[in-house]
Design a protein around this motif. Structure first.
Motif, PDB file in Angstrom:
ATOM      1  N   ASP A  10      40.964 -16.442  30.399  1.00  0.00           N
ATOM      2  CA  ASP A  10      40.228 -15.979  29.215  1.00  0.00           C
ATOM      3  C   ASP A  10      41.063 -16.011  27.941  1.00  0.00           C
ATOM      4  O   ASP A  10      40.732 -15.355  26.963  1.00  0.00           O
ATOM      5  CB  ASP A  10      39.663 -14.565  29.443  1.00  0.00           C
ATOM      6  CG  ASP A  10      40.735 -13.553  29.846  1.00  0.00           C
ATOM      7  OD1 ASP A  10      41.870 -13.627  29.338  1.00  0.00           O
ATOM      8  OD2 ASP A  10      40.433 -12.700  30.696  1.00  0.00           O
ATOM      9  N   GLY A  11      42.141 -16.792  27.949  1.00  0.00           N
ATOM     10  CA  GLY A  11      42.988 -16.875  26.762  1.00  0.00           C
ATOM     11  C   GLY A  11      43.487 -18.280  26.500  1.00  0.00           C
ATOM     12  O   GLY A  11      43.967 -18.957  27.409  1.00  0.00           O
ATOM     13  N   ILE A  12      43.355 -18.740  25.258  1.00  0.00           N
ATOM     14  CA  ILE A  12      43.782 -20.081  24.866  1.00  0.00           C
ATOM     15  C   ILE A  12      44.478 -19.993  23.515  1.00  0.00           C
ATOM     16  O   ILE A  12      44.029 -19.279  22.618  1.00  0.00           O
ATOM     17  CB  ILE A  12      42.587 -21.052  24.714  1.00  0.00           C
ATOM     18  CG1 ILE A  12      41.656 -20.997  25.923  1.00  0.00           C
ATOM     19  CG2 ILE A  12      43.069 -22.477  24.492  1.00  0.00           C
ATOM     20  CD1 ILE A  12      40.366 -21.792  25.731  1.00  0.00           C
ATOM     21  N   THR A  13      45.563 -20.738  23.360  1.00  0.00           N
ATOM     22  CA  THR A  13      46.186 -20.899  22.051  1.00  0.00           C
ATOM     23  C   THR A  13      45.703 -22.202  21.454  1.00  0.00           C
ATOM     24  O   THR A  13      45.750 -23.250  22.111  1.00  0.00           O
ATOM     25  CB  THR A  13      47.716 -20.915  22.160  1.00  0.00           C
ATOM     26  OG1 THR A  13      48.164 -19.638  22.655  1.00  0.00           O
ATOM     27  CG2 THR A  13      48.359 -21.160  20.805  1.00  0.00           C
ATOM     28  N   VAL A  14      45.203 -22.159  20.227  1.00  0.00           N
ATOM     29  CA  VAL A  14      44.667 -23.358  19.583  1.00  0.00           C
ATOM     30  C   VAL A  14      45.331 -23.553  18.228  1.00  0.00           C
ATOM     31  O   VAL A  14      45.918 -22.627  17.657  1.00  0.00           O
ATOM     32  CB  VAL A  14      43.131 -23.256  19.409  1.00  0.00           C
ATOM     33  CG1 VAL A  14      42.449 -23.091  20.760  1.00  0.00           C
ATOM     34  CG2 VAL A  14      42.753 -22.119  18.466  1.00  0.00           C
ATOM     35  N   TYR A  15      45.216 -24.791  17.728  1.00  0.00           N
ATOM     36  CA  TYR A  15      45.764 -25.119  16.423  1.00  0.00           C
ATOM     37  C   TYR A  15      44.678 -25.748  15.565  1.00  0.00           C
ATOM     38  O   TYR A  15      43.892 -26.575  16.044  1.00  0.00           O
ATOM     39  CB  TYR A  15      46.961 -26.061  16.559  1.00  0.00           C
ATOM     40  CG  TYR A  15      48.141 -25.407  17.241  1.00  0.00           C
ATOM     41  CD1 TYR A  15      49.060 -24.655  16.513  1.00  0.00           C
ATOM     42  CD2 TYR A  15      48.320 -25.522  18.620  1.00  0.00           C
ATOM     43  CE1 TYR A  15      50.135 -24.037  17.135  1.00  0.00           C
ATOM     44  CE2 TYR A  15      49.386 -24.907  19.254  1.00  0.00           C
ATOM     45  CZ  TYR A  15      50.289 -24.167  18.506  1.00  0.00           C
ATOM     46  OH  TYR A  15      51.340 -23.539  19.126  1.00  0.00           O
ATOM     47  N   VAL A  16      44.667 -25.354  14.289  1.00  0.00           N
ATOM     48  CA  VAL A  16      43.671 -25.845  13.339  1.00  0.00           C
ATOM     49  C   VAL A  16      44.402 -26.504  12.179  1.00  0.00           C
ATOM     50  O   VAL A  16      45.363 -25.951  11.636  1.00  0.00           O
ATOM     51  CB  VAL A  16      42.786 -24.688  12.822  1.00  0.00           C
ATOM     52  CG1 VAL A  16      41.784 -25.192  11.797  1.00  0.00           C
ATOM     53  CG2 VAL A  16      42.078 -23.998  13.977  1.00  0.00           C
ATOM     54  N   ILE A  42      43.429 -17.185  21.030  1.00  0.00           N
ATOM     55  CA  ILE A  42      42.017 -16.862  21.211  1.00  0.00           C
ATOM     56  C   ILE A  42      41.802 -16.072  22.491  1.00  0.00           C
ATOM     57  O   ILE A  42      42.269 -16.455  23.563  1.00  0.00           O
ATOM     58  CB  ILE A  42      41.151 -18.140  21.262  1.00  0.00           C
ATOM     59  CG1 ILE A  42      41.393 -19.007  20.017  1.00  0.00           C
ATOM     60  CG2 ILE A  42      39.685 -17.770  21.409  1.00  0.00           C
ATOM     61  CD1 ILE A  42      41.009 -18.347  18.711  1.00  0.00           C
ATOM     62  N   ARG A  43      41.092 -14.971  22.380  1.00  0.00           N
ATOM     63  CA  ARG A  43      40.637 -14.198  23.539  1.00  0.00           C
ATOM     64  C   ARG A  43      39.136 -14.441  23.670  1.00  0.00           C
ATOM     65  O   ARG A  43      38.379 -14.169  22.730  1.00  0.00           O
ATOM     66  CB  ARG A  43      40.922 -12.700  23.334  1.00  0.00           C
ATOM     67  CG  ARG A  43      40.391 -11.787  24.441  1.00  0.00           C
ATOM     68  CD  ARG A  43      41.126 -12.046  25.749  1.00  0.00           C
ATOM     69  NE  ARG A  43      40.925 -10.993  26.710  1.00  0.00           N
ATOM     70  CZ  ARG A  43      39.853 -10.848  27.502  1.00  0.00           C
ATOM     71  NH1 ARG A  43      38.850 -11.719  27.394  1.00  0.00           N
ATOM     72  NH2 ARG A  43      39.785  -9.870  28.365  1.00  0.00           N
ATOM     73  N   LEU A  48      39.712 -23.522  33.625  1.00  0.00           N
ATOM     74  CA  LEU A  48      39.654 -23.527  32.166  1.00  0.00           C
ATOM     75  C   LEU A  48      40.453 -24.698  31.604  1.00  0.00           C
ATOM     76  O   LEU A  48      40.021 -25.351  30.645  1.00  0.00           O
ATOM     77  CB  LEU A  48      40.173 -22.198  31.613  1.00  0.00           C
ATOM     78  CG  LEU A  48      40.041 -21.988  30.102  1.00  0.00           C
ATOM     79  CD1 LEU A  48      38.612 -22.201  29.629  1.00  0.00           C
ATOM     80  CD2 LEU A  48      40.531 -20.598  29.712  1.00  0.00           C
ATOM     81  N   VAL A  49      41.609 -24.981  32.210  1.00  0.00           N
ATOM     82  CA  VAL A  49      42.414 -26.133  31.777  1.00  0.00           C
ATOM     83  C   VAL A  49      41.620 -27.422  31.935  1.00  0.00           C
ATOM     84  O   VAL A  49      41.560 -28.253  31.019  1.00  0.00           O
ATOM     85  CB  VAL A  49      43.734 -26.215  32.577  1.00  0.00           C
ATOM     86  CG1 VAL A  49      44.415 -27.566  32.345  1.00  0.00           C
ATOM     87  CG2 VAL A  49      44.681 -25.088  32.189  1.00  0.00           C
ATOM     88  N   LYS A  50      40.973 -27.593  33.101  1.00  0.00           N
ATOM     89  CA  LYS A  50      40.201 -28.810  33.349  1.00  0.00           C
ATOM     90  C   LYS A  50      39.077 -28.988  32.325  1.00  0.00           C
ATOM     91  O   LYS A  50      38.746 -30.104  31.925  1.00  0.00           O
ATOM     92  CB  LYS A  50      39.626 -28.792  34.766  1.00  0.00           C
ATOM     93  CG  LYS A  50      40.651 -29.125  35.833  1.00  0.00           C
ATOM     94  CD  LYS A  50      40.005 -29.418  37.166  1.00  0.00           C
ATOM     95  CE  LYS A  50      39.574 -28.170  37.874  1.00  0.00           C
ATOM     96  NZ  LYS A  50      39.076 -28.451  39.255  1.00  0.00           N
ATOM     97  N   LEU A  51      38.503 -27.872  31.886  1.00  0.00           N
ATOM     98  CA  LEU A  51      37.396 -27.943  30.937  1.00  0.00           C
ATOM     99  C   LEU A  51      37.853 -28.310  29.540  1.00  0.00           C
ATOM    100  O   LEU A  51      37.231 -29.139  28.868  1.00  0.00           O
ATOM    101  CB  LEU A  51      36.650 -26.606  30.907  1.00  0.00           C
ATOM    102  CG  LEU A  51      35.471 -26.504  29.936  1.00  0.00           C
ATOM    103  CD1 LEU A  51      34.369 -27.489  30.323  1.00  0.00           C
ATOM    104  CD2 LEU A  51      34.925 -25.079  29.896  1.00  0.00           C
ATOM    105  N   VAL A  52      38.964 -27.706  29.061  1.00  0.00           N
ATOM    106  CA  VAL A  52      39.320 -27.826  27.639  1.00  0.00           C
ATOM    107  C   VAL A  52      40.474 -28.770  27.346  1.00  0.00           C
ATOM    108  O   VAL A  52      40.681 -29.143  26.186  1.00  0.00           O
ATOM    109  CB  VAL A  52      39.646 -26.436  27.037  1.00  0.00           C
ATOM    110  CG1 VAL A  52      38.498 -25.476  27.249  1.00  0.00           C
ATOM    111  CG2 VAL A  52      40.944 -25.860  27.606  1.00  0.00           C
ATOM    112  N   GLN A  53      41.231 -29.188  28.357  1.00  0.00           N
ATOM    113  CA  GLN A  53      42.410 -30.014  28.094  1.00  0.00           C
ATOM    114  C   GLN A  53      42.052 -31.302  27.364  1.00  0.00           C
ATOM    115  O   GLN A  53      41.166 -32.049  27.763  1.00  0.00           O
ATOM    116  CB  GLN A  53      43.119 -30.359  29.406  1.00  0.00           C
ATOM    117  CG  GLN A  53      44.410 -31.151  29.213  1.00  0.00           C
ATOM    118  CD  GLN A  53      45.115 -31.425  30.525  1.00  0.00           C
ATOM    119  OE1 GLN A  53      44.588 -31.150  31.604  1.00  0.00           O
ATOM    120  NE2 GLN A  53      46.326 -31.959  30.451  1.00  0.00           N
ATOM    121  N   GLY A  54      42.752 -31.546  26.259  1.00  0.00           N
ATOM    122  CA  GLY A  54      42.534 -32.753  25.479  1.00  0.00           C
ATOM    123  C   GLY A  54      41.287 -32.741  24.621  1.00  0.00           C
ATOM    124  O   GLY A  54      40.978 -33.736  23.954  1.00  0.00           O
TER     125      GLY A  54
END
Length: 326
Positions: A145-151, A215-216, A237-243
């Motif tokens: 339930d946690g991801i670090t993202v860059y904008v 992100i939470r 979650l990795v499989k869903l959002v990676q790349g």
């Protein structure tokens, strides 16, 4: 009364008291009269166990439709309504149309846009701002339930808010790297990172200043890494959002300075994905959206993921026990 139909009434078909018509969670107009009739019949079913007379007469005339019996229990009716909301195949919808018409509820042609995996499940009046991220690295996924993202700091939602000293440090870093002064460049990069930004190498080998967001995922609580299914939750979650680039609708900030928001990946609502996979709990203490409760309930009934266990430990209780040394 069957729990499935009771939940549908309380979640999907609960009208607002001051208006003749109300909106369901996906923006579909619901008839107050139909809801009242449904509520009445549910109450009568509790007392008499009798299905309302005439319900079977409201199925459209179709050979395929008539091969399927009318609902005889609230659970049967709940399945029909749920399937219609999910816009199933035409042969199925023909059956469901009569049952919905019986209560004056929305017919399939009014539900074309009901796609739970892509329709935003947030209330715009509570939503503060929206992020569009750069592609996510697998290492940026902390847990389920946690991801670090860059904008990209050049984005219109970010550019005006970049501190002047961060801009200047980014320019000086590029110049330092151009003359191969890597010690100065690294020191400047540290200053940038400490301010919540970083400079990354872009697709054309150019430097891009980006802002970092932790992100939470709003409304769910996945198992901690040390808990059963904690590793699986992170992997899924990795499989869903990676790349992938993500859309994140930010509501608030938690006490760990993480941005709390709804996350969408190529049209998939990530919280829905995790709940239906049985890899997260609906975090009721912080989010009361009825669709979240329904998705968790579906996963429980199917005994998928962590629900394969009859009594999985809740992550908030696990954390509390760890804090108390239990």
């Amino acid at each position: 009364m069957g729990n499935a139909l009771r939940f549908l009434y309380g979640g999907f078909f609960k009208p607002q008291s001051d208006e003749p018509d109300s909106l369901g969670p996906h923006g579909v107009t619901i008839s107050t009269v139909g809801v009242s009739a449904l509520a009445h019949d549910l109450s009568q079913f509790d007392i008499t166990s009798q299905v309302p007379q005439g319900l079977s007469q409201h199925v459209v005339s179709s050979k395929k439709a008539q091969t399927k019996p009318p609902p005889k229990t609230p659970e049967d009716a709940a399945k029909l309504i749920t399937q219609t909301l999910k816009n199933h195949e035409k042969a199925d919808v023909e059956v469901h149309t009569g049952h919905l018409a019986f209560y004056g509820l929305p017919l399939p042609h009014t539900l074309v846009e009901v796609e739970t995996s892509s329709t935003p499940a947030y209330q715009p009046q509570h939503w503060k701002f929206e992020l569009h991220t750069l592609p996510v690295d697998a290492k940026a996924v902390a847990d389920g339930d946690g991801i670090t993202v860059y904008v990209d700091a050049r984005h219109r939602t970010e550019s005006a808010n970049v501190p002047r000293e961060v801009h200047e440090s980014a320019i000086r870093r590029s110049k330092a790297r151009a003359v191969k002064n890597y010690a100065e460049a690294d020191a400047l990069q540290k200053n940038i990172v400490d301010a919540g930004y970083r400079v990354i190498n872009g697709p054309n080998n150019d430097d891009i200043l980006v802002r970092k967001y932790r992100i939470r995922l709003r409304g769910i609580d996945a198992p901690e890494s040390e808990m059963p299914f904690g590793k699986q939750a992170k992997e899924e979650l990795v499989k869903l959002v990676q790349g992938k680039s993500l859309k994140v609708c930010i509501y608030d900030e938690d006490h760990y300075n993480r941005s709390v928001g709804d996350v969408y990946c190529n049209g998939t609502f990530v919280q829905e994905f995790m709940l239906k996979k049985g890899l997260a709990w609906h975090y009721v203490a912080h989010d009361q959206r009825p669709e979240f409760a329904l998705w968790e309930k579906e996963a429980r009934a199917a005994r998928v993921g962590l629900w394969a266990s009859s009594n999985p430990e809740k992550p908030w209780e696990w954390r509390k026990n760890r804090r108390n040394g239990v």
